[in-house]
Design a protein around this motif. Structure first.
Motif, PDB file in Angstrom:
ATOM      1  N   ALA A 107       0.814  -1.215   0.000  1.00 58.86           N
ATOM      2  CA  ALA A 107       0.000   0.000   0.000  1.00 58.86           C
ATOM      3  C   ALA A 107       0.847   1.265   0.000  1.00 58.86           C
ATOM      4  N   VAL A 108       2.038   1.193   0.571  1.00 57.61           N
ATOM      5  CA  VAL A 108       2.913   2.369   0.627  1.00 57.61           C
ATOM      6  C   VAL A 108       3.683   2.559  -0.675  1.00 57.61           C
ATOM      7  N   LEU A 109       4.162   1.479  -1.263  1.00 57.93           N
ATOM      8  CA  LEU A 109       5.094   1.576  -2.386  1.00 57.93           C
ATOM      9  C   LEU A 109       4.469   1.331  -3.752  1.00 57.93           C
ATOM     10  N   ARG A 110       3.253   0.843  -3.824  1.00 60.60           N
ATOM     11  CA  ARG A 110       2.635   0.505  -5.099  1.00 60.60           C
ATOM     12  C   ARG A 110       1.288   1.209  -5.247  1.00 60.60           C
ATOM     13  N   PRO A 111       0.754   1.261  -6.487  1.00 61.59           N
ATOM     14  CA  PRO A 111      -0.552   1.917  -6.679  1.00 61.59           C
ATOM     15  C   PRO A 111      -1.664   1.243  -5.882  1.00 61.59           C
ATOM     16  N   MET A 112      -2.766   1.979  -5.758  1.00 64.70           N
ATOM     17  CA  MET A 112      -3.858   1.521  -4.910  1.00 64.70           C
ATOM     18  C   MET A 112      -4.505   0.246  -5.431  1.00 64.70           C
ATOM     19  N   ARG A 113      -4.545   0.052  -6.736  1.00 61.86           N
ATOM     20  CA  ARG A 113      -5.198  -1.138  -7.282  1.00 61.86           C
ATOM     21  C   ARG A 113      -4.449  -2.408  -6.885  1.00 61.86           C
ATOM     22  N   GLY A 150      -8.483  -3.142   5.105  1.00 56.66           N
ATOM     23  CA  GLY A 150      -8.892  -1.793   4.687  1.00 56.66           C
ATOM     24  C   GLY A 150      -8.150  -0.701   5.430  1.00 56.66           C
ATOM     25  N   VAL A 151      -7.987  -0.875   6.740  1.00 59.52           N
ATOM     26  CA  VAL A 151      -7.239   0.117   7.521  1.00 59.52           C
ATOM     27  C   VAL A 151      -5.784   0.186   7.076  1.00 59.52           C
ATOM     28  N   LEU A 152      -5.183  -0.967   6.830  1.00 62.36           N
ATOM     29  CA  LEU A 152      -3.790  -0.977   6.373  1.00 62.36           C
ATOM     30  C   LEU A 152      -3.637  -0.304   5.014  1.00 62.36           C
ATOM     31  N   CYS A 153      -4.575  -0.554   4.117  1.00 62.00           N
ATOM     32  CA  CYS A 153      -4.515   0.099   2.800  1.00 62.00           C
ATOM     33  C   CYS A 153      -4.669   1.610   2.932  1.00 62.00           C
ATOM     34  N   GLY A 154      -5.563   2.049   3.831  1.00 61.48           N
ATOM     35  CA  GLY A 154      -5.734   3.488   4.033  1.00 61.48           C
ATOM     36  C   GLY A 154      -4.495   4.152   4.584  1.00 61.48           C
ATOM     37  N   PHE A 155      -3.892   3.547   5.603  1.00 63.59           N
ATOM     38  CA  PHE A 155      -2.675   4.106   6.168  1.00 63.59           C
ATOM     39  C   PHE A 155      -1.539   4.108   5.143  1.00 63.59           C
ATOM     40  N   GLY A 156      -1.443   3.038   4.389  1.00 62.13           N
ATOM     41  CA  GLY A 156      -0.390   2.984   3.377  1.00 62.13           C
ATOM     42  C   GLY A 156      -0.577   4.029   2.292  1.00 62.13           C
ATOM     43  N   HIS A 157      -1.829   4.257   1.880  1.00 59.48           N
ATOM     44  CA  HIS A 157      -2.096   5.272   0.858  1.00 59.48           C
ATOM     45  C   HIS A 157      -1.739   6.667   1.363  1.00 59.48           C
ATOM     46  N   LEU A 158      -2.098   6.972   2.622  1.00 61.36           N
ATOM     47  CA  LEU A 158      -1.746   8.278   3.188  1.00 61.36           C
ATOM     48  C   LEU A 158      -0.232   8.443   3.307  1.00 61.36           C
ATOM     49  N   ARG A 160       1.960   7.053   1.397  1.00 65.41           N
ATOM     50  CA  ARG A 160       2.472   7.213   0.027  1.00 65.41           C
ATOM     51  C   ARG A 160       2.285   8.651  -0.457  1.00 65.41           C
ATOM     52  N   LYS A 161       1.127   9.247  -0.166  1.00 61.53           N
ATOM     53  CA  LYS A 161       0.895  10.636  -0.539  1.00 61.53           C
ATOM     54  C   LYS A 161       1.845  11.576   0.198  1.00 61.53           C
ATOM     55  N   ALA A 162       2.069  11.316   1.485  1.00 60.10           N
ATOM     56  CA  ALA A 162       2.996  12.151   2.241  1.00 60.10           C
ATOM     57  C   ALA A 162       4.416  12.048   1.691  1.00 60.10           C
ATOM     58  N   ALA A 163       4.818  10.849   1.301  1.00 65.18           N
ATOM     59  CA  ALA A 163       6.155  10.688   0.721  1.00 65.18           C
ATOM     60  C   ALA A 163       6.273  11.444  -0.603  1.00 65.18           C
ATOM     61  N   ARG A 164       5.226  11.410  -1.409  1.00 67.29           N
ATOM     62  CA  ARG A 164       5.248  12.158  -2.675  1.00 67.29           C
ATOM     63  C   ARG A 164       5.354  13.661  -2.429  1.00 67.29           C
ATOM     64  N   ARG A 165       4.606  14.142  -1.452  1.00 65.75           N
ATOM     65  CA  ARG A 165       4.663  15.577  -1.144  1.00 65.75           C
ATOM     66  C   ARG A 165       6.039  15.976  -0.635  1.00 65.75           C
ATOM     67  N   ASN A 166       6.653  15.119   0.149  1.00 64.77           N
ATOM     68  CA  ASN A 166       8.000  15.425   0.629  1.00 64.77           C
ATOM     69  C   ASN A 166       8.999  15.472  -0.520  1.00 64.77           C
ATOM     70  N   VAL A 167       8.874  14.556  -1.453  1.00 59.89           N
ATOM     71  CA  VAL A 167       9.770  14.570  -2.615  1.00 59.89           C
ATOM     72  C   VAL A 167       9.557  15.831  -3.450  1.00 59.89           C
ATOM     73  N   GLU A 168       8.299  16.215  -3.650  1.00 56.34           N
ATOM     74  CA  GLU A 168       8.007  17.432  -4.415  1.00 56.34           C
ATOM     75  C   GLU A 168       8.513  18.667  -3.681  1.00 56.34           C
ATOM     76  N   LEU A 169       8.363  18.682  -2.358  1.00 57.73           N
ATOM     77  CA  LEU A 169       8.862  19.821  -1.581  1.00 57.73           C
ATOM     78  C   LEU A 169      10.378  19.916  -1.665  1.00 57.73           C
ATOM     79  N   ASP A 170      11.060  18.801  -1.610  1.00 61.37           N
ATOM     80  CA  ASP A 170      12.519  18.821  -1.748  1.00 61.37           C
ATOM     81  C   ASP A 170      12.930  19.316  -3.132  1.00 61.37           C
ATOM     82  N   ARG A 171      12.183  18.908  -4.161  1.00 57.33           N
ATOM     83  CA  ARG A 171      12.505  19.366  -5.511  1.00 57.33           C
ATOM     84  C   ARG A 171      12.312  20.871  -5.650  1.00 57.33           C
ATOM     85  N   LEU A 172      11.196  21.383  -5.103  1.00 54.14           N
ATOM     86  CA  LEU A 172      10.936  22.821  -5.177  1.00 54.14           C
ATOM     87  C   LEU A 172      11.959  23.609  -4.364  1.00 54.14           C
ATOM     88  N   THR A 173      12.388  23.059  -3.243  1.00 49.83           N
ATOM     89  CA  THR A 173      13.399  23.742  -2.437  1.00 49.83           C
ATOM     90  C   THR A 173      14.725  23.834  -3.183  1.00 49.83           C
TER      91      THR A 173
END
Length: 261
Positions: A107-113, A150-158, A160-173
């Motif tokens: 759930a953290v490293l792969r797409p939701m499907r 379901g709970v594990l998938c939800g936590f993993g998805h969140l 994953r989104k946080a990791a993406r935002r951190n990567v984007e923030l590092d790129r913008l910085t």
């Protein structure tokens, strides 16, 4: 002060440890706990750990050391081995931690499907384990099999989104830092070019300095001094006649007295 320094050094030391080392330690810890739980008092209706059960327990949990490299493949392998473990009438709780961790990694490293597919497979094995035993009801097992994945998938998805935002923030910085550095260098180059242009204009037109009032005053003073010290005293007197001498000396003509020339 010392405690803050110690905490900072400890945090840096922890960050330097590779992720594979953490995964290996987690896999060994889960395997050890599962083996201890399997040798504990087993509920009625389930068999304790025998040599095949020990081998399957190690096969289910030890591959978790590579969960970051092959998350989806590893999750399918762990679920398949767990299903075999349950089919041999072993207690399913013994090896439940490994499949849950594998699903969370997907759930953290792969797409939701892909995470949903692995969650459905885990729910199927969970229902198999629940219907095989006699300690769970038909209402409890489906609820648990849907809620936990379901709970594990939800936590993993969140996560994953946080990791993406951190990567984007590092790129913008990094982009902002490079733009600021480029703007500063460009400003220095522009200032240096402007200074060179001013110096070239000053060297090309040296007579422009005479247009300034201060420069004209300096030129007149220089001309008056040259007239006083030159051969002809009349231009010197005409240049300095309008200004009284600073010390009030005897060269200044008295009003009404005859001029010496």
């Amino acid at each position: 002060m010392r405690s803050a320094t110690v905490r900072a050094r400890a945090r840096l030391g922890v960050e330097r440890v590779p992720a594979g080392v953490y995964d290996g330690v987690i896999a060994l810890a889960i395997t050890a706990v599962s083996l201890l739980l399997g040798n504990d008092r087993v509920p009625a209706g389930w068999s304790g750990l025998d040599p095949p059960g020990v081998a399957l327990t190690c096969a289910v949990n030890l591959p978790l050391a590579a969960r970051r490299r092959f998350p989806s493949t590893l999750c399918l392998l762990v679920l398949a081995l767990w299903a075999v473990y349950v089919a041999l009438d072993h207690w399913p709780v013994v090896n439940s931690l490994g499949p849950l961790l594998a699903l969370c990694t997907v759930a953290v490293l792969r797409p939701m499907r892909q995470a949903v597919l692995c969650a459905l497979l885990l729910a199927a094995v969970w229902n198999l384990a629940g219907t095989t035993g006699a300690e769970s009801s038909w209402a409890t097992v489906p609820g648990q099999s849907l809620l936990c994945p379901g709970v594990l998938c939800g936590f993993g998805h969140l996560a994953r989104k946080a990791a993406r935002r951190n990567v984007e923030l590092d790129r913008l910085t990094d982009q902002l830092r490079s733009e600021r550095a480029g703007a500063g260098a460009q400003g220095h180059r522009a200032a240096a070019a402007a200074g060179r242009r001013r110096r070239r204009r000053g060297g090309r037109h040296p007579l422009r300095a005479e247009r300034h009032p201060a420069a004209r005053g300096g030129i007149r003073a220089a001309g008056g001094t040259a007239g006083r010290t030159g051969r002809d005293p009349r231009p010197a007197h005409r240049a300095g006649a309008g200004r009284p001498p600073a010390g009030g000396g005897g060269d200044c003509p008295i009003p009404g007295s005859p001029r010496p020339w």
